[in-house]
Design a protein around this motif. Structure first.
Motif, PDB file in Angstrom:
ATOM      1  N   ASN A   1       0.923  -1.090  -0.018  1.00 35.85           N
ATOM      2  CA  ASN A   1      -0.022   0.083  -0.167  1.00 35.85           C
ATOM      3  C   ASN A   1       0.916   1.339  -0.127  1.00 35.85           C
ATOM      4  N   PHE A   2       0.216   2.347   0.003  1.00 36.09           N
ATOM      5  CA  PHE A   2       1.073   3.731  -0.174  1.00 36.09           C
ATOM      6  C   PHE A   2       1.796   3.873   1.117  1.00 36.09           C
ATOM      7  N   GLU A   3       1.413   3.791   2.225  1.00 36.22           N
ATOM      8  CA  GLU A   3       2.066   3.810   3.622  1.00 36.22           C
ATOM      9  C   GLU A   3       3.375   3.074   3.298  1.00 36.22           C
ATOM     10  N   CYS A   4       3.337   1.704   2.930  1.00 36.23           N
ATOM     11  CA  CYS A   4       4.684   0.784   2.856  1.00 36.23           C
ATOM     12  C   CYS A   4       5.476   1.346   1.794  1.00 36.23           C
ATOM     13  N   ILE A   5       4.914   1.766   0.690  1.00 34.63           N
ATOM     14  CA  ILE A   5       5.893   2.448  -0.402  1.00 34.63           C
ATOM     15  C   ILE A   5       6.575   3.723   0.168  1.00 34.63           C
ATOM     16  N   ALA A   6       5.631   4.359   0.932  1.00 34.07           N
ATOM     17  CA  ALA A   6       6.461   5.741   1.449  1.00 34.07           C
ATOM     18  C   ALA A   6       7.399   5.494   2.429  1.00 34.07           C
TER      19      ALA A   6
ATOM     20  N   LEU B   1       9.319   2.792   2.738  1.00 32.99           N
ATOM     21  CA  LEU B   1      10.564   2.020   1.727  1.00 32.99           C
ATOM     22  C   LEU B   1      11.223   3.389   1.195  1.00 32.99           C
ATOM     23  N   LEU B   2      10.706   4.332   0.344  1.00 30.32           N
ATOM     24  CA  LEU B   2      11.218   5.390  -0.400  1.00 30.32           C
ATOM     25  C   LEU B   2      12.028   6.180   0.882  1.00 30.32           C
ATOM     26  N   MET B   3      11.393   6.540   1.722  1.00 30.40           N
ATOM     27  CA  MET B   3      12.036   7.555   2.702  1.00 30.40           C
ATOM     28  C   MET B   3      13.326   6.706   3.498  1.00 30.40           C
ATOM     29  N   MET B   4      13.149   5.420   3.829  1.00 27.32           N
ATOM     30  CA  MET B   4      14.229   4.913   4.270  1.00 27.32           C
ATOM     31  C   MET B   4      15.293   4.642   3.327  1.00 27.32           C
ATOM     32  N   GLY B   5      15.094   4.355   2.186  1.00 26.35           N
ATOM     33  CA  GLY B   5      15.965   4.392   1.029  1.00 26.35           C
ATOM     34  C   GLY B   5      16.608   5.390   0.856  1.00 26.35           C
ATOM     35  N   ALA B   6      15.924   6.689   0.852  1.00 25.20           N
ATOM     36  CA  ALA B   6      16.487   8.029   0.590  1.00 25.20           C
ATOM     37  C   ALA B   6      17.636   8.196   1.756  1.00 25.20           C
ATOM     38  N   LEU B   7      17.095   7.821   2.724  1.00 25.30           N
ATOM     39  CA  LEU B   7      18.076   8.294   4.403  1.00 25.30           C
ATOM     40  C   LEU B   7      19.241   7.558   4.222  1.00 25.30           C
ATOM     41  N   LEU B   8      19.146   6.244   3.746  1.00 28.01           N
ATOM     42  CA  LEU B   8      20.439   5.226   3.574  1.00 28.01           C
ATOM     43  C   LEU B   8      21.521   5.832   2.543  1.00 28.01           C
ATOM     44  N   ILE B   9      20.781   6.123   1.603  1.00 31.58           N
ATOM     45  CA  ILE B   9      21.717   6.847   0.308  1.00 31.58           C
ATOM     46  C   ILE B   9      22.449   8.006   0.727  1.00 31.58           C
ATOM     47  N   GLY B  10      21.534   9.147   1.381  1.00 31.56           N
ATOM     48  CA  GLY B  10      22.188  10.165   2.056  1.00 31.56           C
ATOM     49  C   GLY B  10      23.349   9.845   2.992  1.00 31.56           C
TER      50      GLY B  10
ATOM     51  N   ILE C   1      14.076   1.324  -5.278  1.00 31.22           N
ATOM     52  CA  ILE C   1      13.561   0.518  -6.388  1.00 31.22           C
ATOM     53  C   ILE C   1      12.514  -0.552  -5.944  1.00 31.22           C
ATOM     54  N   LEU C   2      12.477  -1.277  -4.780  1.00 29.60           N
ATOM     55  CA  LEU C   2      11.459  -1.923  -4.396  1.00 29.60           C
ATOM     56  C   LEU C   2      10.142  -1.201  -4.115  1.00 29.60           C
ATOM     57  N   GLY C   3      10.371   0.041  -3.582  1.00 28.78           N
ATOM     58  CA  GLY C   3       9.166   0.999  -3.692  1.00 28.78           C
ATOM     59  C   GLY C   3       8.355   1.182  -4.970  1.00 28.78           C
ATOM     60  N   ILE C   4       9.467   1.734  -5.762  1.00 27.86           N
ATOM     61  CA  ILE C   4       8.770   2.143  -7.131  1.00 27.86           C
ATOM     62  C   ILE C   4       8.298   0.735  -7.868  1.00 27.86           C
ATOM     63  N   LEU C   5       8.590  -0.212  -7.941  1.00 27.30           N
ATOM     64  CA  LEU C   5       8.462  -1.441  -8.407  1.00 27.30           C
ATOM     65  C   LEU C   5       6.853  -1.878  -7.836  1.00 27.30           C
ATOM     66  N   ILE C   6       6.722  -1.513  -6.538  1.00 26.62           N
ATOM     67  CA  ILE C   6       5.700  -2.137  -6.024  1.00 26.62           C
ATOM     68  C   ILE C   6       4.299  -1.114  -6.345  1.00 26.62           C
ATOM     69  N   TYR C   7       4.775  -0.025  -6.269  1.00 29.67           N
ATOM     70  CA  TYR C   7       3.907   1.109  -6.941  1.00 29.67           C
ATOM     71  C   TYR C   7       3.408   0.858  -8.249  1.00 29.67           C
TER      72      TYR C   7
END
Length: 205
Positions: free
Chosen positions: A60-65, A67-76, A107-113
């Motif tokens: 769902n959207f909460e899961c995707i959000a 995943l994206l936020m945690m991914g962006a944090l780790l990349i930073g 990528i996981l977040g984008i693919l799920i979406y």
């Protein structure tokens, strides 16, 4: 390459004779040494935890959000830590771990979406071929590589280097030819996986 802690530890514990020698070099450098294996395990654990989270949370959207936020944090964090501790795939450094896990989560977040929520299925079967027989295709790629390197076409020139030299580098000179060669090798392995899938042959542990 030869002055890092991982290589020194590998030589100290395992000895030079038991390590990987790239291109027959006199000094060992093992890209899958003791320290890099430990950090590599972190990627596996992170993938497992991401899978468990997605199963429990639902697609769902909460899961995707998250995943994206945690991914962006780790990349930073990876880009910041990389200023002091290099992002190096060969050494599988901690900064590389942060970067790859971060990219994977995004990528996981984008693919799920795209696939689960927007129902965009075009092209997914190509990748499912890899997923259904990942072990067999991986082992095939390793076996083919060894065979291609062992078969001598000309004196001192393996089939692997020969086909790249006389075919790919002639048509696509330079780095692009090497890329096309790699993609062709990958598609060859994929085709075997495709034939196995057509015949419902699946090799799993």
């Amino acid at each position: 390459m030869l002055g890092n802690a991982g290589t020194k530890l590998d030589i100290l514990i395992l000895g030079d004779a038991h390590l990987y020698h790239d291109h027959g070099g006199p000094i060992a450098f093992d890209p899958e040494g003791l320290l890099s294996t430990i950090t590599g395990i972190v990627n596996v654990i992170a993938g497992y935890l991401a899978g468990v989270y997605i199963q429990r949370k639902g697609k769902n959207f909460e899961c995707i959000a998250k995943l994206l936020m945690m991914g962006a944090l780790l990349i930073g964090l990876a880009l910041f830590w990389g200023q002091f501790f290099p992002i190096a795939k060969k050494l599988w450094t901690s900064s590389f771990v942060l970067l790859t896990i971060g990219l994977d989560l995004v990528i996981l977040g984008i693919l799920i979406y795209a696939i689960e929520l927007k129902n965009i299925k075009w092209g997914t079967n190509f990748f499912l071929i890899f997923g259904r027989n990942s072990l067999a295709i991986y082992l095939l790629s390793e076996l083919l590589l060894v065979i291609f390197q062992l078969v001598q076409v000309q004196h001192g020139l393996s089939f692997y280097n020969w086909i790249n030299k006389v075919f790919y580098q002639v048509i696509f000179p330079g780095a692009f030819g090497t890329l096309v060669f790699a993609v062709s090798f990958m598609l060859l392995c994929w085709f075997v996986g495709y034939l196995m899938d057509k015949r419902k042959i699946y090799i799993k542990i």
